[in-house]
Design an enzyme around this catalytic site. Sequence first.
Site, PDB file in Angstrom:
ATOM      1  N   THR A   1       0.828  -1.201   0.000  1.00 22.73           N
ATOM      2  CA  THR A   1       0.000   0.000   0.000  1.00 22.73           C
ATOM      3  C   THR A   1       0.863   1.252   0.000  1.00 22.73           C
ATOM      4  OG1 THR A   1      -1.665  -1.186   1.294  1.00 22.73           O
ATOM      5  CG2 THR A   1      -1.833   1.210   1.254  1.00 22.73           C
TER       6      THR A   1
ATOM      7  N   TYR B   1     -13.445  -3.277  -2.288  1.00 27.55           N
ATOM      8  CA  TYR B   1     -14.593  -2.726  -3.003  1.00 27.55           C
ATOM      9  C   TYR B   1     -15.720  -3.728  -3.197  1.00 27.55           C
ATOM     10  CZ  TYR B   1     -17.372  -0.024  -6.327  1.00 27.55           C
ATOM     11  OH  TYR B   1     -18.396   0.637  -6.946  1.00 27.55           O
TER      12      TYR B   1
ATOM     13  N   TYR C   1      -3.199 -10.391   3.950  1.00 24.51           N
ATOM     14  CA  TYR C   1      -3.138  -8.993   4.389  1.00 24.51           C
ATOM     15  C   TYR C   1      -4.557  -8.509   4.668  1.00 24.51           C
ATOM     16  CZ  TYR C   1      -1.944  -3.965   4.205  1.00 24.51           C
ATOM     17  OH  TYR C   1      -1.783  -2.628   4.488  1.00 24.51           O
TER      18      TYR C   1
ATOM     19  N   ARG D   1      -9.089  -0.002   4.621  1.00 22.52           N
ATOM     20  CA  ARG D   1      -8.895   0.328   3.202  1.00 22.52           C
ATOM     21  C   ARG D   1      -9.772  -0.517   2.281  1.00 22.52           C
ATOM     22  NH1 ARG D   1      -4.564   3.447   1.579  1.00 22.52           N
ATOM     23  NH2 ARG D   1      -3.101   4.054   3.211  1.00 22.52           N
TER      24      ARG D   1
ATOM     25  N   LYS E   1      -0.554 -10.468   7.727  1.00 26.32           N
ATOM     26  CA  LYS E   1      -0.287  -9.089   8.128  1.00 26.32           C
ATOM     27  C   LYS E   1      -1.622  -8.530   8.602  1.00 26.32           C
ATOM     28  CE  LYS E   1       1.111  -4.558   6.369  1.00 26.32           C
ATOM     29  NZ  LYS E   1       1.433  -3.747   5.155  1.00 26.32           N
TER      30      LYS E   1
ATOM     31  N   ILE F   1       5.250  -5.331   9.628  1.00 27.29           N
ATOM     32  CA  ILE F   1       5.598  -4.764   8.324  1.00 27.29           C
ATOM     33  C   ILE F   1       5.316  -3.279   8.455  1.00 27.29           C
ATOM     34  CG2 ILE F   1       5.030  -4.648   5.872  1.00 27.29           C
ATOM     35  CD1 ILE F   1       4.505  -7.647   5.942  1.00 27.29           C
TER      36      ILE F   1
END
Length: 297
Positions: A48, A111, A137, A142, A166, A208
């Site tokens: 990202t 989305y 992840y 987001r 993550k 991370i």
Amino acid sequence: MSEINLKGIGVALITPFKKDKSVDFDALGRLVDYQIDGGIDYLVALGTTAETPTLTRDERTEVVRFIIEKNNNRLPIVVGVGSNNTAEIVHELKVSYFSNISAVLSVTPYYNKPNQEGLFQHYRALSEVSPRPIILYNVPGRTGVNMEAETTLRLAKSCPNIVAIKEASGKMDQIRQIIDNRPEGFSVISGDDGIAFDLIKAGGEGVISVLGNALPKEFSEMIHHALAGDFNKAEAENARFVEAIKLLFKDGNPAGVKCMLSEMGYIENELRLPLVAACDETKQEVIEELSSLKKTK
């Protein structure tokens, strides 16, 4: 289970741009050396923080190629491979060149907002074709969907090459549930610098990091002290970073860390639309915070 030891600190590398918005490979090379010299444990490309959605396919290929070349086998490399189109990622995993790559990091589909069964089927499809171990992840802020602990554990137990997650949900109860019930060899990594210390105390493997771009040595030392069980020292070190971590996200990521790196002389303070550089107020706060951190070394 994994070809990579995920214990410690990986840094989600930014993508430096020139004033004309082209990729600044000279700056990227300086950044890779800075990370390695700072004592981090592995590099993460095309996450990202790299503004990956704004990079063309050719640019993504060239950025990874350059990082591999510059790294020269000094550290393991993780590469982000994610999309909200499962078939597209399956194809990419089949045809992409993964030599010198230790693992892939794949974000939950965004989305579309799949349910938990959809998330499970998505990652199982990736696991069936991936030539490298997969790091899940989960970043619901987001993507619009939270992958629940039960789904993560189901994947960890049924797909041998899914080796880590993550976790950037911010839900410590969920994270502890994964840590307490995971199969042997499955790593739980913080995707949020602000809770990295707490995650390690709970039994996780590390972080991370975004902040590591700017402060690799300092943040690595805190992470390594925590992993060694020296929690008092790590907690004191971690307290130094609270304000810096807030500033990373005040105007969005990676605006904050690019502002820091620009003030430190490593990069131009350039982002690609729709992201923009940190505002003047944040920039001044960054300057003051960097000065404060230098004084408290």
